[in-house]
Enzyme design. Structure first.
Site, PDB file in Angstrom:
ATOM      1  N   GLU A 113       0.973  -1.125   0.097  1.00 40.91           N
ATOM      2  CA  GLU A 113       0.102   0.232   0.028  1.00 40.91           C
ATOM      3  C   GLU A 113       0.835   0.709  -0.400  1.00 40.91           C
ATOM      4  O   GLU A 113       1.897   1.275   0.714  1.00 40.91           O
ATOM      5  CB  GLU A 113      -0.728   0.239   1.430  1.00 40.91           C
ATOM      6  CG  GLU A 113      -2.005   1.300   1.549  1.00 40.91           C
ATOM      7  CD  GLU A 113      -2.648   0.479   2.692  1.00 40.91           C
ATOM      8  OE1 GLU A 113      -3.233   0.278   2.960  1.00 40.91           O
ATOM      9  OE2 GLU A 113      -2.854   2.181   2.748  1.00 40.91           O
ATOM     10  N   GLU A 118      -2.350  12.133   2.721  1.00 43.53           N
ATOM     11  CA  GLU A 118      -3.202  11.273   3.282  1.00 43.53           C
ATOM     12  C   GLU A 118      -2.816  12.091   5.134  1.00 43.53           C
ATOM     13  O   GLU A 118      -2.296  12.112   5.464  1.00 43.53           O
ATOM     14  CB  GLU A 118      -3.344   9.535   3.824  1.00 43.53           C
ATOM     15  CG  GLU A 118      -3.487   9.506   4.900  1.00 43.53           C
ATOM     16  CD  GLU A 118      -3.665   7.764   5.190  1.00 43.53           C
ATOM     17  OE1 GLU A 118      -4.736   6.754   4.884  1.00 43.53           O
ATOM     18  OE2 GLU A 118      -2.442   7.513   5.083  1.00 43.53           O
TER      19      GLU A 118
END
Length: 284
Positions: A113, A118
């Site tokens: 990932e 974010e």
């Protein structure tokens, strides 16, 4: 992101329960466009919103009988390395929000990932992170300008914290990012490293604006995962691009529980209009 791609079939509107336990209802394509949560501006930019008009009660949300509608989209294409350049005019930010632009595979965490944009709540800087099977490590100091946090990328330890680097610029996330008109995020992924750059609007390299991006001419990336500590080809493969915005959720709730108790009911579950901004992205 080409506006036609969002409106047509290049992206999947993922309408299942949030796997991070956020207090949102992800909706399908028809619902998103019908309710004005997804649309294309006259300038051709894709916009993706969280519903900020519906009045919900705390009981409805806590019992999950009624949740705020949001959008999560996945690219149909799977990627194995490349140069990814995203121009973002505006991104979500605010109490209880957890927006992300990231990549992962169908076999998580085996495919790895990569979190490019974010963070949660009222944090002012972006955090780049990687989550993998055991054996991948972030090497510090490294070829990057950001501030390293956890160096163990193993998703099975430290509550899936992964390894991460925080950008030192407060223009990389949140209100300053939006006030300055956003900017460009670039990721270069090859066998040597996974590098992430952020350029605020007035600092975008000329070669990007000219459509001839050349990472070798750019300054150091804000974040970099090197093959010195991680076998990039082994730990990252078959990745889809994802945009989403959830509310609270595993990370968001853990990060600032007290603030949510004080503010989220009034701001998120009430009727305050446009308390969280949209995603306004475009791939270059």
């Amino acid at each position: 992101m080409d506006s036609n791609d969002l409106a047509n079939s290049e992206w999947i509107f993922w309408n299942y329960q949030d796997p991070t336990n956020g207090l949102v209802e992800y909706v399908d394509r028809d619902t998103a466009f019908r309710d004005g949560l997804a649309y294309i501006t006259p300038e051709g930019r894709a916009n993706m919103h969280v519903d900020s008009k519906t009045v919900l009660t705390l009981q409805e949300v806590m019992s999950r009988t009624k949740l705020r509608k949001s959008i999560r989209i996945h690219s149909k294409t799977l990627y194995n390395q490349g140069l990814f350049i995203l121009d973002v005019a505006q991104a979500p930010w605010g109490c209880a929000t957890w927006p992300a632009y990231w990549l992962t595979g169908f076999n998580w965490p085996g495919d790895g990932e990569i979190d490019i944009i974010e963070n949660v709540h009222s944090v002012l800087s972006n955090q780049v992170a990687w989550h993998t099977d055991p054996g991948c490590w972030l090497t510090t100091p490294g070829n990057f300008t950001g501030i390293a946090g956890s160096t163990n990328c193993d998703a099975s330890v430290n509550y899936n914290k992964g390894c991460g680097i925080v950008d030192q610029s407060i223009a990389s996330f949140g209100p300053t990012f939006n006030e300055k008109g956003g900017g460009v995020y670039a990721m270069k992924w090859d066998d040597m490293s996974i590098d992430v750059w952020f350029f605020y609007r007035s600092a975008i390299p000329r070669n990007i604006l000219d459509g001839l991006p050349d990472p070798s001419a750019w300054p150091l990336p804000s974040a970099s995962l090197s093959n010195v500590g991680c076998n990039i080809r082994k730990y990252f493969k078959n990745q889809m691009l994802i945009f989403d915005t959830t509310l609270c959720g595993d990370w968001g709730t853990y990060f600032q529980v007290r603030r949510l108790v004080d503010l989220a009911y009034r701001e998120i579950f009430g009727s305050w209009y446009l308390i969280f901004g949209p995603w306004v992205p475009r791939f270059m």
